[in-house]
Scaffold this motif. Structure first.
Motif, short mmCIF file in Angstrom:
data_model
loop_
_atom_site.label_atom_id
_atom_site.label_comp_id
_atom_site.label_asym_id
_atom_site.label_seq_id
_atom_site.Cartn_x
_atom_site.Cartn_y
_atom_site.Cartn_z
N LYS A 186 0.84 -1.20 0.00
CA LYS A 186 0.00 0.00 0.00
C LYS A 186 0.88 1.25 0.00
CE LYS A 186 -4.11 -1.77 0.09
NZ LYS A 186 -5.01 -1.60 -1.07
N SER A 187 0.27 2.36 -0.42
CA SER A 187 0.97 3.65 -0.41
C SER A 187 0.14 4.70 0.30
CB SER A 187 1.22 4.13 -1.84
OG SER A 187 2.17 3.31 -2.48
N ILE A 188 0.84 5.61 0.98
CA ILE A 188 0.22 6.77 1.59
C ILE A 188 0.86 8.00 0.95
CG2 ILE A 188 -0.29 7.99 3.73
CD1 ILE A 188 0.42 5.42 5.24
N LYS A 189 0.01 8.95 0.57
CA LYS A 189 0.53 10.13 -0.11
C LYS A 189 0.50 11.34 0.81
CE LYS A 189 -0.70 8.63 -4.72
NZ LYS A 189 -1.35 8.97 -6.00
N CYS A 190 1.47 12.21 0.63
CA CYS A 190 1.55 13.45 1.41
C CYS A 190 1.91 14.60 0.49
CB CYS A 190 2.59 13.32 2.52
SG CYS A 190 2.78 14.84 3.49
N ILE A 228 17.60 12.55 4.03
CA ILE A 228 18.46 13.05 5.10
C ILE A 228 18.40 12.15 6.32
CG2 ILE A 228 18.89 14.98 6.67
CD1 ILE A 228 19.51 15.70 3.85
N ILE A 229 17.21 11.73 6.70
CA ILE A 229 17.03 10.87 7.86
C ILE A 229 16.44 9.55 7.39
CG2 ILE A 229 15.82 10.51 10.05
CD1 ILE A 229 15.74 13.54 10.41
N ASN A 230 17.05 8.48 7.82
CA ASN A 230 16.55 7.14 7.52
C ASN A 230 16.76 6.31 8.77
OD1 ASN A 230 15.79 4.70 6.50
ND2 ASN A 230 17.19 4.71 4.77
N GLU A 231 15.74 6.28 9.62
CA GLU A 231 15.87 5.58 10.89
C GLU A 231 15.82 4.07 10.66
OE1 GLU A 231 16.13 7.14 14.40
OE2 GLU A 231 17.18 8.10 12.72
N THR A 232 15.97 3.34 11.74
CA THR A 232 15.96 1.88 11.63
C THR A 232 14.55 1.41 11.32
OG1 THR A 232 17.68 1.85 13.31
CG2 THR A 232 16.64 -0.24 12.77
N VAL A 233 14.25 1.39 10.06
CA VAL A 233 12.92 1.03 9.58
C VAL A 233 13.08 -0.15 8.64
CG1 VAL A 233 10.95 1.87 8.26
CG2 VAL A 233 12.14 3.43 9.78
N PRO A 234 12.21 -1.15 8.71
CA PRO A 234 12.32 -2.28 7.77
C PRO A 234 12.36 -1.79 6.33
CG PRO A 234 10.66 -2.74 9.43
CD PRO A 234 11.08 -1.32 9.65
N ASN A 235 13.13 -2.46 5.50
CA ASN A 235 13.23 -1.98 4.12
C ASN A 235 11.98 -2.26 3.30
OD1 ASN A 235 13.49 -4.69 3.71
ND2 ASN A 235 15.67 -4.62 3.18
N PHE A 263 9.55 -0.53 3.94
CA PHE A 263 9.08 0.85 3.87
C PHE A 263 10.00 1.62 2.93
CE2 PHE A 263 5.98 1.21 7.36
CZ PHE A 263 6.18 -0.01 7.98
N SER A 264 9.40 2.24 1.92
CA SER A 264 10.23 3.02 1.00
C SER A 264 9.56 4.36 0.74
CB SER A 264 10.48 2.27 -0.30
OG SER A 264 9.27 1.87 -0.89
N PRO A 265 10.24 5.44 1.14
CA PRO A 265 9.72 6.77 0.84
C PRO A 265 10.11 7.17 -0.57
CG PRO A 265 11.74 6.95 2.09
CD PRO A 265 11.50 5.48 1.88
N LYS A 266 9.26 8.01 -1.17
CA LYS A 266 9.58 8.51 -2.51
C LYS A 266 9.15 9.97 -2.57
CE LYS A 266 9.77 4.44 -5.43
NZ LYS A 266 10.09 3.56 -4.31
N SER A 267 10.08 10.81 -3.02
CA SER A 267 9.80 12.23 -3.12
C SER A 267 9.92 12.67 -4.57
CB SER A 267 10.78 13.02 -2.24
OG SER A 267 10.51 14.40 -2.29
N LEU A 284 5.82 13.80 -0.57
CA LEU A 284 6.62 12.71 0.00
C LEU A 284 5.66 11.56 0.26
CD1 LEU A 284 9.30 11.59 1.00
CD2 LEU A 284 8.75 12.50 3.27
N ASN A 285 5.80 10.52 -0.54
CA ASN A 285 4.91 9.38 -0.42
C ASN A 285 5.61 8.25 0.32
OD1 ASN A 285 3.07 10.86 -2.01
ND2 ASN A 285 4.08 10.13 -3.89
N LEU A 286 4.81 7.41 0.94
CA LEU A 286 5.34 6.28 1.69
C LEU A 286 4.74 5.00 1.15
CD1 LEU A 286 7.09 5.40 4.14
CD2 LEU A 286 5.00 5.52 5.53
N HIS A 287 5.60 4.14 0.64
CA HIS A 287 5.14 2.86 0.10
C HIS A 287 5.55 1.76 1.05
CE1 HIS A 287 3.62 0.28 -3.07
NE2 HIS A 287 4.63 -0.51 -2.84
N ILE A 288 4.61 0.85 1.34
CA ILE A 288 4.89 -0.23 2.28
C ILE A 288 4.60 -1.56 1.57
CG2 ILE A 288 4.60 -1.09 4.62
CD1 ILE A 288 3.03 1.53 5.22
N ASN A 289 5.61 -2.40 1.49
CA ASN A 289 5.45 -3.72 0.88
C ASN A 289 5.17 -4.78 1.93
OD1 ASN A 289 6.02 -2.95 -1.79
ND2 ASN A 289 8.23 -3.06 -1.43
#
Lengths: 115, 114
Positions: B19-23, B55-62, B64-68, B74-79
């Protein structure tokens, strides 16, 4: 390891009295502190901030106090109004990051102002 | 005019889906963020982009992929969604990313993984 802690999950205050919300932090590198307010189904909104070179910052009814030696800050709201009922988040950041501000948030305190 | 908007507001999906969330922000800011608020109510930074640069990429499972695609989005895609991904996700933006800049938050997206 939670670096910013708000140990009171909730607080109830009578309208017109003073509300005091507390926050503790453990990371001595933090040098900028903020309070955000959050209503249900909305995002947090910025309320007030303080730099580590100060020990007090005031904005209308809101005052933030910083005690660096105790690693403690507090938010005072006086007089409290019904519209102040919300969840309040304490946040902190440290210098050194170019291009972005890395905020570390506490878990929030739910403030209820009773008429 | 909403300063920082997110879509959708609610998202209910099955485990394993993508799924993706858009911002989107209309404040002209250079820096955008994604936060996750878990069941314990902590708001934790996940990612931050400044002028489309990570700039910031915290310890998040891969997963999760942001795309700008541009500064305003700035969208967030979660596999392969997992139960533990259920949370409220907040997008935020700030003017330039300095430590005294105010971050403006979107209304949040409540993700429920069944």
């Amino acid at each position: 390891d939670q670096q910013v802690k708000q140990n009171s999950p909730s607080l109830s205050v009578q309208e017109g009295r003073i509300s005091i919300l507390n926050c503790d932090y453990t990371n001595s590198m933090f040098d900028y502190f903020l309070w955000y307010k959050k209503y249900p189904a909305e995002g947090p909104t910025f309320l007030i901030s303080i730099s580590s070179i100060k020990d007090k910052n005031e904005d209308g009814r809101f005052t933030v106090f910083l005690n660096k030696s105790a690693k403690h800050l507090s938010l005072h709201i006086v007089p409290s109004q019904p519209g102040d009922s919300a969840v309040y988040f304490c946040a902190a950041s440290a210098t050194g990051l170019q291009g972005a501000q890395k905020l570390v948030f506490g878990q929030g305190t739910r403030l209820t102002i009773n008429p | 005019d909403t300063a920082v908007s997110q879509t959708p507001k609610y998202l209910v999906t099955q485990m394993g889906n993508d799924k993706s969330i858009k911002c989107e922000q209309n404040l002209g800011h250079d820096t955008m963020y994604w936060y996750k608020q878990d069941s314990k109510k902590f708001l934790k930074i996940m990612f931050s982009y400044n002028n489309k640069e990570l700039i910031i990429n915290e310890t998040v499972p891969n997963r999760f992929s942001p795309k700008s695609p541009d500064k305003a989005h700035l969208n967030l895609h979660i596999n392969s969604l997992e139960l533990g991904d259920s949370a409220v996700y907040f997008c935020a933006s700030s003017k330039g990313g300095t430590r005294t800049d105010t971050q403006y938050f979107g209304p949040g997206t409540r993700l429920t993984v069944l």
